[in-house]
Design a protein around this motif. Structure first.
Motif, short mmCIF file in Angstrom:
data_model
loop_
_atom_site.label_atom_id
_atom_site.label_comp_id
_atom_site.label_asym_id
_atom_site.label_seq_id
_atom_site.Cartn_x
_atom_site.Cartn_y
_atom_site.Cartn_z
N UNK A 149 41.68 35.06 49.65
CA UNK A 149 40.71 33.99 49.35
C UNK A 149 39.28 34.49 49.59
N UNK A 150 38.98 35.62 48.99
CA UNK A 150 37.61 36.15 49.03
C UNK A 150 36.91 35.91 47.70
N UNK A 151 37.65 36.14 46.62
CA UNK A 151 37.10 35.94 45.28
C UNK A 151 38.19 35.29 44.43
N UNK A 152 37.90 34.10 43.89
CA UNK A 152 38.84 33.37 43.05
C UNK A 152 38.26 33.30 41.64
N UNK A 153 39.04 33.76 40.67
CA UNK A 153 38.58 33.78 39.28
C UNK A 153 39.29 32.70 38.47
N UNK A 154 38.52 32.03 37.61
CA UNK A 154 39.05 30.96 36.76
C UNK A 154 39.07 31.42 35.31
N UNK A 155 40.07 30.96 34.60
CA UNK A 155 40.13 31.31 33.18
C UNK A 155 41.01 30.30 32.45
N UNK A 156 40.79 30.21 31.15
CA UNK A 156 41.59 29.34 30.31
C UNK A 156 41.97 30.07 29.03
N UNK A 157 43.08 29.67 28.44
CA UNK A 157 43.51 30.29 27.20
C UNK A 157 44.23 29.24 26.36
N UNK A 176 27.92 42.87 39.08
CA UNK A 176 29.02 43.66 39.65
C UNK A 176 30.13 42.76 40.17
N UNK A 177 29.75 41.67 40.83
CA UNK A 177 30.78 40.75 41.34
C UNK A 177 31.49 40.03 40.21
N UNK A 178 30.77 39.75 39.15
CA UNK A 178 31.39 39.07 38.02
C UNK A 178 32.42 39.95 37.32
N UNK A 179 32.25 41.26 37.41
CA UNK A 179 33.20 42.18 36.79
C UNK A 179 34.61 42.04 37.38
N UNK A 180 34.68 41.53 38.62
CA UNK A 180 35.98 41.35 39.26
C UNK A 180 36.84 40.40 38.44
N UNK A 181 36.19 39.45 37.77
CA UNK A 181 36.93 38.42 37.04
C UNK A 181 37.82 39.02 35.95
N UNK A 189 41.45 37.36 36.50
CA UNK A 189 41.92 36.17 35.79
C UNK A 189 42.59 36.49 34.46
N UNK A 190 42.16 37.57 33.81
CA UNK A 190 42.69 37.85 32.48
C UNK A 190 44.04 38.57 32.52
N UNK A 191 44.30 39.30 33.59
CA UNK A 191 45.57 40.02 33.68
C UNK A 191 46.78 39.10 33.75
#
Length: 507
Positions: free
Chosen positions: A133-141, A449-454, A458-460
């Motif tokens: 719970x350090x970085x949580x990425x959101x995504x929709x498809x 740089x932090x946004x690159x984590x997403x 989230x996409x994987x």
């Protein structure tokens, strides 16, 4: 309901002799241990599809379902077949063979139990130190619904079909002998006669051919009306239900599905799947289905589900962690929600999205995206290097705007190309202060740089669900059933991640 005397004992105490045929590291043991941690004690201990069928413990059915999603499939028929041919499924089923109908009905009737199973996977992941719970990425498809373009209709078509059915119902209204004491509002017995209805249908079909385009019945509407031969009451009720959806374009098979444009530019009936993923080991923390074609309104319910799930496994719910999302979530209410709740948000602006997609702006050197915002100077820098040091704030249509400009434009040799004949070039920021702050924040190298984590987080999972687990089209219809189906897929993803990490540690 028929209950075998030995059903519960045999299924709860799985046959020990099968253990000799199953490898020690087989995931079926892991699945059984997961189900053992789930509270299945509800009103009745056993479940049957309908009265007269054999009843099975919920633990048994849940073990089979979770094993199937772990293997990447959700077919109830395939599960039933494997209880007779696959030793691991025989072990989990205690040598019982529930029918595919029982398994399918169990999924529909117990969405809360499946949701509890999803939360249990998060709990186990935390216990195995797989969630940070350090970085949580959101995504929709967008995922295709179980319907096709040949099954579409619209409000006008529904009105025509309903009118035809009512005309058919009232066709013999003058003949009191046929209607008797009925008011004429219900479906008369004449319509339940197939031969009688065929005559009515042929008249409707011929009438439709002679009508103008707006009054013609399309093929899908004719097929639906044709079904009224056998079940007129059901079809009339279905038409009224479809009317209640209030959509411009409606699927006859699944009224909850929405007409959306997918990434390939093709229009089809889809659902919008939403997930939130922890960046450490890719554990999905929240998932649900919506029929909203955009992601504008999905960040808040998604984050609330994340917080709700975390509150059940943490004594103190984590706060102040990083949250990243793409440009589809970049709205006033989303940026304000993140700030008010203390999240470190990273939502992509339009400029950053174009930059990552390598959008070509070489033919527009003075476009807004080529102006860099300097956080130290708190103003935009022109492509030629000069700052827009004049700043003015005002409100337009109840929305705040911040304008950046400079008087030096009057003497600039590129004025004609930059300001298109105006005296000076003005760069404006729109939206509430939190949205403007987010936009400027995403200009900084640290935020990028932090946004690159997403992209790695989230996409994987969606790629895994679609490519490896074959989630390219839902097998159920209706928002609630589809939501349960997606939840099962995400459970399978989490189980796979946890099992692989545990196996890696042990080896």
């Amino acid at each position: 309901m028929v209950l075998r005397d030995d059903t519960i004992n045999q299924t709860m105490l799985v046959p020990m002799d099968l253990r000799n045929l199953i490898p020690e590291d087989h995931p079926c043991y892991f699945i059984k241990n997961v189900v053992d941690q789930i509270d299945c004690s509800q009103a009745n201990r056993v479940f049957a599809d309908k009265p007269g069928e054999f009843a099975y413990p919920r633990e048994l059915l849940l073990r089979l379902i979770l094993m199937s999603v772990f293997d990447g499939g959700l077919s109830s028929r395939e599960i039933e077949r494997k209880t007779r041919t696959d030793i691991a499924y025989m072990y989990l089923a205690g040598m019982q063979h529930p029918s595919y109908r029982t398994i399918a009905r169990f999924k529909v009737d117990y969405p809360d139990l499946i949701d509890e199973s999803f939360k249990t996977t998060i709990k186990i992941a935390k216990e195995e130190d797989l969630v940070k719970i350090h970085h949580v990425s959101l995504d929709g498809t967008k995922i295709k619904a179980k319907t096709s373009m040949n099954k579409l209709t619209n409000e006008q078509q529904l009105k025509i079909m309903k009118q035809h059915l009512k005309e058919s119902i009232e066709l013999d209204e003058e003949e009191d002998m046929e209607l008797g004491e009925e008011s004429g509002n219900g479906v008369p017995e004449t319509l339940t006669d197939k031969e009688k209805f065929k005559e009515v249908y042929e008249k409707i079909n011929e009438s439709s051919k002679d009508n103008r385009n707006k009054d013609k019945l399309i093929s899908s509407s004719k097929k639906l009306l044709k079904q009224a031969e056998d079940k007129p009451k059901k079809i009339l009720k279905k038409i009224e239900t479809l009317e209640e959806s209030g959509k411009d374009v409606i699927s006859i098979n699944d009224s909850d599905a929405c007409f959306m444009k997918n990434k390939k530019g093709k229009w089809e009936f889809d659902y919008n799947g939403q997930i939130a993923v922890d960046d450490y080991k890719g554990i999905i923390l929240a998932s649900y289905i919506t029929n909203n074609p955009t992601d504008y309104y999905e960040l808040i319910p998604l984050m609330e589900q994340v917080q709700s799930n975390l509150s059940e496994i943490y004594d103190e719910t984590p706060v102040n962690y990083q949250v990243s999302a793409d440009n589809g979530y970049f709205t006033d209410m989303n940026t304000e929600y993140l700030e008010q709740n203390g999240f470190d948000g990273y939502i992509s602006s339009r400029k950053l999205s174009r930059e990552q997609k390598k959008y070509n702006l070489s033919d527009k050197p003075f476009a807004k995206d080529n102006f860099f915002y300097d956080n130290e100077m708190m103003t935009y820098i022109r492509p030629l290097g000069q700052p827009l040091y004049k700043i003015s704030e005002y409100t337009y249509k109840n929305k705040s705007r911040i304008s950046h400009w400079t008087k030096e434009c009057k003497t600039c040799p590129m004025q004609l190309f930059c300001s298109k004949g105006n005296r000076c070039r003005v760069i404006q920021d729109y939206g509430i202060p939190s949205k403007i702050r987010m936009q400027r924040k995403m200009e900084t190298p640290e935020a990028k740089e932090r946004y690159k984590i997403r992209s790695k987080t989230a996409e994987r999972p969606f790629a895994h669900l679609k490519q490896n687990m074959h989630l390219t089209e839902f097998r159920t219809t209706g928002l609630q059933e589809v939501n349960t189906e997606l939840k099962l897929y995400t459970i399978g993803h989490n189980l796979k991640r946890i099992y692989n990490e545990i196996s890696r540690k042990n080896n």
